[in-house]
Design a protein around this motif. Structure first.
Motif, short mmCIF file in Angstrom:
data_model
loop_
_atom_site.label_atom_id
_atom_site.label_comp_id
_atom_site.label_asym_id
_atom_site.label_seq_id
_atom_site.Cartn_x
_atom_site.Cartn_y
_atom_site.Cartn_z
N VAL A 188 9.74 8.90 0.13
CA VAL A 188 8.32 9.17 -0.06
C VAL A 188 7.97 9.11 -1.54
O VAL A 188 6.91 8.63 -1.93
N LEU A 227 8.75 14.73 4.79
CA LEU A 227 7.30 14.65 4.96
C LEU A 227 6.86 15.98 5.54
O LEU A 227 7.56 16.55 6.37
N LEU A 279 1.92 9.89 6.17
CA LEU A 279 1.99 9.30 4.84
C LEU A 279 0.65 9.32 4.12
O LEU A 279 0.59 9.59 2.91
#
Length: 337
Positions: free
Chosen positions: A198, A230, A247
């Motif tokens: 990420v 996440l 995301l």
């Protein structure tokens, strides 16, 4: 000869083109009967069927969905399911089954053939992840749908900077993400074969914004996973957000930018197939009939496959192999995390 045909599993553009081709070739060219089984294996188990003739498939070549319906019944997991399916096929007078579907459907066809009912599988997978065939129908449409959607979204970025996180089909294979990203000039691509960071994805998207680009595009396969966390809770599966939503929320927080999630998977699986997929699906249907006619009476299962430009029969196993994106393809694109 009496041929049973069914569509099973998820939706895919081109299913009706296969059915049309099967009917036209079997009925018009050979004088065979084609029995359409409704809702996949459910139709065989319940005897829910109808005869298909050219009139029944008129006008379906370019349509989405499947005129026979589909279901996700796991035949092998039903107590006595394979034996019951074989007995129902005998009661209907079927000489062979043409089963159109993904890995689960092809695996069930293999089990039926092993139990004495000849079967021919026709692979359908929008993510192009079945190893035995170079390509399956539906893939070209999936890439085209995603590409057109992203091309249109770029026009919205004329008045402000925008980050788009497009989620495309591909639970196990990254072919759709790779081809979509390459075709649309994506800044970042994430695929199931390679867990992504990420932090690295945020940095890449940030560079796009810093360069002054009006639209920064992130293409992520629905099966892609992050090796750093996440902030996802654990709601029921039906309510669980997809990777694009997760995301987008993370990028919004980290970049302070206007970030839009764009889940494209359902759109890629529905609607009209491209011309290429109509042709390929029609070729698969015709070849399935020819293969079925040569296999009738032989307890063996094969699948129609495209090798180069040629159609060939390949043996089915209970779990058709998976076709991942090879590492050298990542190097060609350059922006795969």
């Amino acid at each position: 000869m009496r041929i049973g045909v069914l569509t099973s599993g998820g939706d895919c553009p081109g299913l009706n083109a296969v059915l049309r081709s099967v009917v036209h070739h079997a009925v018009c060219d050979h004088g065979d009967e084609v029995v359409g089984l409704h809702d996949g294996w459910h139709g065989l188990l319940e005897g829910d069927h109808r005869l298909l003739d050219p009139a029944a498939v008129a006008g379906v070549l370019g349509t989405g969905g499947t005129l026979l319906g589909s279901s996700r019944i796991a035949l092998a997991e039903l107590p006595g399911g394979v034996e019951l399916a074989r007995d129902r096929a005998a009661a209907l007078g079927l000489d062979v089954i043409i089963a159109i579907g993904g890995a689960g459907t092809l695996g069930a066809a293999h089990l039926l053939a092993r139990d004495g009912l000849p079967a021919v599988g026709v692979p359908r997978t929008v993510d192009d992840g079945i190893a035995a065939t170079d390509v399956a129908f539906g893939f070209d449409t999936a890439v085209a749908v995603a590409g057109h959607a992203l091309d249109r979204l770029r026009t919205q970025a004329a008045s402000r900077q925008l980050v788009v996180v497009a989620e495309v089909a591909g639970r196990r294979s990254g072919w759709v993400a790779l081809q979509t990203g390459l075709a649309t000039g994506a800044d970042v691509i994430a695929v199931p074969e390679r867990p992504f960071s990420v932090h690295a994805l945020t940095a890449a998207a940030g560079r796009g914004l810093a360069s002054g680009k009006r639209c920064t595009v992130v293409v992520v396969a629905e099966g892609a996973t992050a090796h750093d966390a996440l902030p996802a809770a654990a709601p029921p599966a039906a309510a669980r957000p997809g990777v694009a939503e997760l995301l987008a929320a993370e990028l919004q927080q980290r970049l302070g930018a206007d970030v839009h999630p764009l889940p494209l998977g359902p759109a890629q699986r529905g609607g009209a197939p491209t011309a290429y997929d109509r042709v390929l699906a029609s070729r698969f249907g015709r070849y399935a009939v020819e293969t079925a006619r040569t296999r009738a009476g032989a307890p063996a299962a094969v699948m129609t496959a495209l090798h180069g430009e040629a159609l060939v029969p390949v043996p089915l196993t209970s779990a058709p192999g998976h076709r991942p994106v090879p590492p050298e393809r990542y190097a060609e694109v350059g922006c795969v995390l």
